[in-house]
Design a protein around this motif. Structure first.
Motif, PDB file in Angstrom:
ATOM      1  N   ILE A 279      13.808 -25.906 -43.662  1.00  0.00           N
ATOM      2  CA  ILE A 279      13.743 -24.725 -42.787  1.00  0.00           C
ATOM      3  C   ILE A 279      13.512 -25.157 -41.345  1.00  0.00           C
ATOM      4  O   ILE A 279      14.150 -24.645 -40.416  1.00  0.00           O
ATOM      5  CB  ILE A 279      12.641 -23.759 -43.269  1.00  0.00           C
ATOM      6  N   SER A 280      12.621 -26.106 -41.150  1.00  0.00           N
ATOM      7  CA  SER A 280      12.313 -26.594 -39.808  1.00  0.00           C
ATOM      8  C   SER A 280      13.535 -27.220 -39.144  1.00  0.00           C
ATOM      9  O   SER A 280      13.797 -26.989 -37.966  1.00  0.00           O
ATOM     10  CB  SER A 280      11.172 -27.609 -39.889  1.00  0.00           C
ATOM     11  N   VAL A 281      14.277 -27.996 -39.908  1.00  0.00           N
ATOM     12  CA  VAL A 281      15.480 -28.639 -39.353  1.00  0.00           C
ATOM     13  C   VAL A 281      16.521 -27.587 -38.978  1.00  0.00           C
ATOM     14  O   VAL A 281      17.116 -27.644 -37.892  1.00  0.00           O
ATOM     15  CB  VAL A 281      16.057 -29.662 -40.353  1.00  0.00           C
ATOM     16  N   VAL A 282      16.730 -26.600 -39.838  1.00  0.00           N
ATOM     17  CA  VAL A 282      17.723 -25.556 -39.561  1.00  0.00           C
ATOM     18  C   VAL A 282      17.313 -24.744 -38.336  1.00  0.00           C
ATOM     19  O   VAL A 282      18.143 -24.489 -37.438  1.00  0.00           O
ATOM     20  CB  VAL A 282      17.913 -24.644 -40.796  1.00  0.00           C
ATOM     21  N   VAL A 283      16.049 -24.343 -38.268  1.00  0.00           N
ATOM     22  CA  VAL A 283      15.578 -23.584 -37.103  1.00  0.00           C
ATOM     23  C   VAL A 283      15.707 -24.426 -35.833  1.00  0.00           C
ATOM     24  O   VAL A 283      16.136 -23.928 -34.793  1.00  0.00           O
ATOM     25  CB  VAL A 283      14.121 -23.100 -37.307  1.00  0.00           C
ATOM     26  N   GLY A 284      15.369 -25.697 -35.925  1.00  0.00           N
ATOM     27  CA  GLY A 284      15.504 -26.588 -34.772  1.00  0.00           C
ATOM     28  C   GLY A 284      16.939 -26.700 -34.292  1.00  0.00           C
ATOM     29  O   GLY A 284      17.208 -26.699 -33.082  1.00  0.00           O
ATOM     30  N   LEU A 285      17.875 -26.793 -35.232  1.00  0.00           N
ATOM     31  CA  LEU A 285      19.297 -26.851 -34.853  1.00  0.00           C
ATOM     32  C   LEU A 285      19.751 -25.554 -34.189  1.00  0.00           C
ATOM     33  O   LEU A 285      20.482 -25.588 -33.193  1.00  0.00           O
ATOM     34  CB  LEU A 285      20.157 -27.137 -36.088  1.00  0.00           C
ATOM     35  N   ILE A 286      19.319 -24.419 -34.728  1.00  0.00           N
ATOM     36  CA  ILE A 286      19.704 -23.132 -34.143  1.00  0.00           C
ATOM     37  C   ILE A 286      19.162 -23.007 -32.723  1.00  0.00           C
ATOM     38  O   ILE A 286      19.882 -22.589 -31.805  1.00  0.00           O
ATOM     39  CB  ILE A 286      19.228 -21.963 -35.031  1.00  0.00           C
ATOM     40  N   VAL A 287      17.893 -23.375 -32.532  1.00  0.00           N
ATOM     41  CA  VAL A 287      17.290 -23.308 -31.192  1.00  0.00           C
ATOM     42  C   VAL A 287      18.013 -24.246 -30.235  1.00  0.00           C
ATOM     43  O   VAL A 287      18.321 -23.873 -29.094  1.00  0.00           O
ATOM     44  CB  VAL A 287      15.775 -23.628 -31.267  1.00  0.00           C
ATOM     45  N   THR A 288      18.305 -25.465 -30.686  1.00  0.00           N
ATOM     46  CA  THR A 288      18.996 -26.429 -29.828  1.00  0.00           C
ATOM     47  C   THR A 288      20.388 -25.931 -29.434  1.00  0.00           C
ATOM     48  O   THR A 288      20.775 -26.017 -28.258  1.00  0.00           O
ATOM     49  CB  THR A 288      19.105 -27.796 -30.549  1.00  0.00           C
ATOM     50  N   ILE A 289      21.132 -25.412 -30.390  1.00  0.00           N
ATOM     51  CA  ILE A 289      22.475 -24.892 -30.096  1.00  0.00           C
ATOM     52  C   ILE A 289      22.390 -23.719 -29.129  1.00  0.00           C
ATOM     53  O   ILE A 289      23.200 -23.610 -28.191  1.00  0.00           O
ATOM     54  CB  ILE A 289      23.191 -24.494 -31.406  1.00  0.00           C
ATOM     55  N   THR A 290      21.403 -22.841 -29.309  1.00  0.00           N
ATOM     56  CA  THR A 290      21.238 -21.692 -28.416  1.00  0.00           C
ATOM     57  C   THR A 290      20.919 -22.140 -26.991  1.00  0.00           C
ATOM     58  O   THR A 290      21.488 -21.610 -26.023  1.00  0.00           O
ATOM     59  CB  THR A 290      20.127 -20.764 -28.946  1.00  0.00           C
ATOM     60  N   ILE A 291      20.043 -23.115 -26.866  1.00  0.00           N
ATOM     61  CA  ILE A 291      19.683 -23.622 -25.530  1.00  0.00           C
ATOM     62  C   ILE A 291      20.890 -24.278 -24.857  1.00  0.00           C
ATOM     63  O   ILE A 291      21.162 -24.028 -23.677  1.00  0.00           O
ATOM     64  CB  ILE A 291      18.499 -24.607 -25.629  1.00  0.00           C
ATOM     65  N   ILE A 292      21.619 -25.087 -25.618  1.00  0.00           N
ATOM     66  CA  ILE A 292      22.805 -25.747 -25.048  1.00  0.00           C
ATOM     67  C   ILE A 292      23.841 -24.711 -24.628  1.00  0.00           C
ATOM     68  O   ILE A 292      24.454 -24.819 -23.553  1.00  0.00           O
ATOM     69  CB  ILE A 292      23.394 -26.762 -26.048  1.00  0.00           C
ATOM     70  N   ALA A 293      24.043 -23.670 -25.440  1.00  0.00           N
ATOM     71  CA  ALA A 293      25.006 -22.618 -25.101  1.00  0.00           C
ATOM     72  C   ALA A 293      24.574 -21.881 -23.832  1.00  0.00           C
ATOM     73  O   ALA A 293      25.409 -21.568 -22.961  1.00  0.00           O
ATOM     74  CB  ALA A 293      25.158 -21.644 -26.259  1.00  0.00           C
ATOM     75  N   GLY A 294      23.270 -21.613 -23.708  1.00  0.00           N
ATOM     76  CA  GLY A 294      22.770 -20.936 -22.513  1.00  0.00           C
ATOM     77  C   GLY A 294      22.940 -21.779 -21.261  1.00  0.00           C
ATOM     78  O   GLY A 294      23.372 -21.276 -20.210  1.00  0.00           O
ATOM     79  N   ILE A 295      22.616 -23.054 -21.350  1.00  0.00           N
ATOM     80  CA  ILE A 295      22.773 -23.952 -20.201  1.00  0.00           C
ATOM     81  C   ILE A 295      24.244 -24.079 -19.811  1.00  0.00           C
ATOM     82  O   ILE A 295      24.586 -24.062 -18.619  1.00  0.00           O
ATOM     83  CB  ILE A 295      22.158 -25.333 -20.514  1.00  0.00           C
ATOM     84  N   THR A 296      25.104 -24.158 -20.817  1.00  0.00           N
ATOM     85  CA  THR A 296      26.543 -24.251 -20.548  1.00  0.00           C
ATOM     86  C   THR A 296      27.056 -22.994 -19.848  1.00  0.00           C
ATOM     87  O   THR A 296      27.852 -23.074 -18.894  1.00  0.00           O
ATOM     88  CB  THR A 296      27.313 -24.484 -21.859  1.00  0.00           C
ATOM     89  N   ALA A 297      26.597 -21.836 -20.304  1.00  0.00           N
ATOM     90  CA  ALA A 297      27.037 -20.570 -19.693  1.00  0.00           C
ATOM     91  C   ALA A 297      26.590 -20.485 -18.238  1.00  0.00           C
ATOM     92  O   ALA A 297      27.366 -20.085 -17.355  1.00  0.00           O
ATOM     93  CB  ALA A 297      26.495 -19.387 -20.488  1.00  0.00           C
ATOM     94  N   VAL A 298      25.347 -20.874 -17.957  1.00  0.00           N
ATOM     95  CA  VAL A 298      24.851 -20.845 -16.581  1.00  0.00           C
ATOM     96  C   VAL A 298      25.616 -21.850 -15.724  1.00  0.00           C
ATOM     97  O   VAL A 298      25.971 -21.560 -14.570  1.00  0.00           O
ATOM     98  CB  VAL A 298      23.329 -21.113 -16.541  1.00  0.00           C
TER      99      VAL A 298
END
Length: 112
Positions: free
Chosen positions: A70-89
């Protein structure tokens, strides 16, 4: 009078052998809560395999595997979300150029 030779000593307490991998299972439960979910997942799997080879059930290892996964999956989701946000900005800043820009109710500050 009773004969002291007929008195039996109490039987020694029998301590069952420790479950192989149980310590690894307990550690694997703790690690996801300190940000080391992948290591917890790995240790849980190792603990489970060790116990299975010896013919024991290792509930702490199973719990550690679940929490680690669960921790690994949540970590991947958070990382992907952060990368997507930085890319959009970054894409917005590339289009807008340097400076402070107002996009609706959001203020975007772009560097040089």
């Amino acid at each position: 009078m009773s004969n002291p030779s007929n008195i039996q000593a109490p039987a020694a307490a029998y301590a069952p052998p420790p479950v192989p991998g149980k310590t690894l299972g307990i550690i694997s439960i703790i690690l996801p809560f300190v940000g080391l979910g992948l290591i917890g997942l790995i240790l849980g799997i190792v603990g489970k395999v060790q116990a299975k080879k010896a013919g024991y059930k290792n509930t702490p290892a199973v719990v550690g595997i679940v929490l680690g996964a669960i921790s690994v999956v949540v970590g991947l989701i958070v990382t992907i979300t952060i990368i997507a946000g930085i890319t959009a900005v970054a894409q917005q800043c590339q289009q807008l150029g340097p400076g402070v820009h107002q996009q609706g109710s959001v203020t975007i500050t772009c560097g040089s």
